[in-house]
Design an enzyme around this catalytic site. Structure first.
Site, PDB file in Angstrom:
ATOM      1  N   ARG A  80       0.812  -1.208   0.000  1.00 31.62           N
ATOM      2  CA  ARG A  80       0.000   0.000   0.000  1.00 31.62           C
ATOM      3  C   ARG A  80       0.854   1.270   0.000  1.00 31.62           C
ATOM      4  NH1 ARG A  80      -3.879   0.423  -2.385  1.00 31.62           N
ATOM      5  NH2 ARG A  80      -2.667   2.092  -3.318  1.00 31.62           N
ATOM      6  N   LYS A 112       2.663  25.034  -2.670  1.00 32.35           N
ATOM      7  CA  LYS A 112       1.380  24.427  -2.294  1.00 32.35           C
ATOM      8  C   LYS A 112       1.479  22.911  -2.455  1.00 32.35           C
ATOM      9  CE  LYS A 112      -1.132  28.595  -3.598  1.00 32.35           C
ATOM     10  NZ  LYS A 112      -2.124  29.212  -4.512  1.00 32.35           N
ATOM     11  N   LYS A 164       5.246  38.989  -1.193  1.00 33.05           N
ATOM     12  CA  LYS A 164       3.832  38.953  -1.518  1.00 33.05           C
ATOM     13  C   LYS A 164       3.091  40.118  -0.866  1.00 33.05           C
ATOM     14  CE  LYS A 164       1.971  34.848  -1.910  1.00 33.05           C
ATOM     15  NZ  LYS A 164       1.940  34.684  -3.392  1.00 33.05           N
ATOM     16  N   GLU A 187       5.443  40.223  -5.961  1.00 33.76           N
ATOM     17  CA  GLU A 187       4.097  40.045  -6.501  1.00 33.76           C
ATOM     18  C   GLU A 187       3.428  41.402  -6.678  1.00 33.76           C
ATOM     19  OE1 GLU A 187       1.180  36.955  -4.884  1.00 33.76           O
ATOM     20  OE2 GLU A 187       0.420  38.843  -4.017  1.00 33.76           O
ATOM     21  N   ASP A 193      -0.108  38.625 -10.391  1.00 35.17           N
ATOM     22  CA  ASP A 193      -1.103  37.821  -9.682  1.00 35.17           C
ATOM     23  C   ASP A 193      -2.513  38.130 -10.162  1.00 35.17           C
ATOM     24  OD1 ASP A 193      -1.976  35.987  -7.664  1.00 35.17           O
ATOM     25  OD2 ASP A 193      -2.552  37.703  -6.435  1.00 35.17           O
TER      26      ASP A 193
END
Length: 287
Positions: free
Chosen positions: A98, A133, A165, A195, A216
């Site tokens: 598995r 992410k 950011k 950004e 963005d």
């Protein structure tokens, strides 16, 4: 960045401990000296990835396990294709099955999804880039899979590059202030990317000396205008990256605006495992 082999060992150890715990109760039904062979078949078209993780799961439980592959990481395989044949101690094969398949299915899914996006923008100057992410604890594995699918890795973590950011800009006092501070602290070999969310912010970033800009959630028209503005003022000196709401349906249009890179979080966070089948049989002969 951590060594890949060290990361594989860590990933596999954690997966096996999670699954087996104090012992595989069901595998204890099988005689300890029994051997089995097995094969893994892909039930759908895919880009194979995760060979080393797959093998490491079995070898961690029995060093006598042998795996013979008919494809390698990065290969495109068709539905029904036999990926490999395995032979070894029955309990080890059953206990590791598995975890081994989980790695192979997940990493092949990332590589396959990346390949879809790479193929979609073929012929443009843009490249497909991953993000942070990723699934917790599996970042290096997933970024390896992105490369197998033909994509490019962005930074691996907060330690190997500066990405300024929206919240960093607010906290630092604005785009210009943030860039100036970043230029003071960036380590040798590191990069600075900022950004922006509008053409006005792009202009400020260019004026402040930005070398990499993340556009963005720009519309297609705004992306084209951003490329024209940056090229007019800096030539090809500024790297432009588009991000936000990228799909297979719109990614080519984004690439055709002239951006250099397209970053896509769904490569690693929105994953549907590739359907693989592992079937066992008795040992008949050596490979």
């Amino acid at each position: 960045m951590q060594d890949l082999h060290t990361e594989i060992d860590s990933n596999v150890k954690q997966a096996l401990v999670e699954d087996i715990g104090a012992g595989d109760l069901t595998a204890s039904l099988i005689p300890g000296d029994k051997e089995l062979s097995a094969s893994v078949v892909s039930r759908e078209d895919a880009v194979l990835c995760g060979v080393q993780w797959f093998e490491a799961c079995f070898l961690a439980l029995s060093s006598d396990t042998t795996v013979h592959w008919f494809a390698k990481d990065g290969d495109t395989v068709q539905a029904g294709y036999k990926l490999c044949e395995i032979k070894g101690q029955a309990r080890a094969l059953l206990s590791a099955e598995r975890s081994a398949l989980n790695f192979l299915q997940m990493l092949s899914a990332v590589a396959t999804q990346t390949k879809y996006f790479v193929d979609a923008i073929n012929g443009t100057q843009a490249v497909i880039v991953d993000t942070r992410k990723t699934l917790p604890g599996l970042r290096l594995a997933q970024k390896y899979a992105v490369k197998c699918g033909g994509g490019i890795n962005h930074r691996f973590g907060l330690y190997d590059g500066i990405l300024i950011k929206e919240n960093h800009i607010i906290a630092a006092g604005g785009i210009t202030a943030a860039l100036r501070k970043a230029q003071e602290i960036v380590p040798p070999g590191g990069f600075i990317q900022i950004e922006v969310e509008s053409l006005q912010e792009l202009q400020e970033a260019l004026t402040a000396g930005a070398g990499m800009v993340l556009l963005d959630n720009f519309t297609l028209a705004q992306l084209s205008d951003a490329v024209a503005l940056a090229r007019q003022q800096t030539g090809d000196q500024v790297l432009l990256e588009a991000s936000g709401n990228m799909t297979l349906e719109n990614v080519r249009q984004v690439a055709e605006t002239g951006v250099d890179r397209i970053s896509i979080g769904s490569l690693t966070k929105n994953i549907r495992a590739i359907d693989l089948s592992m079937r066992f049989s008795g040992v008949k002969e050596k490979f």
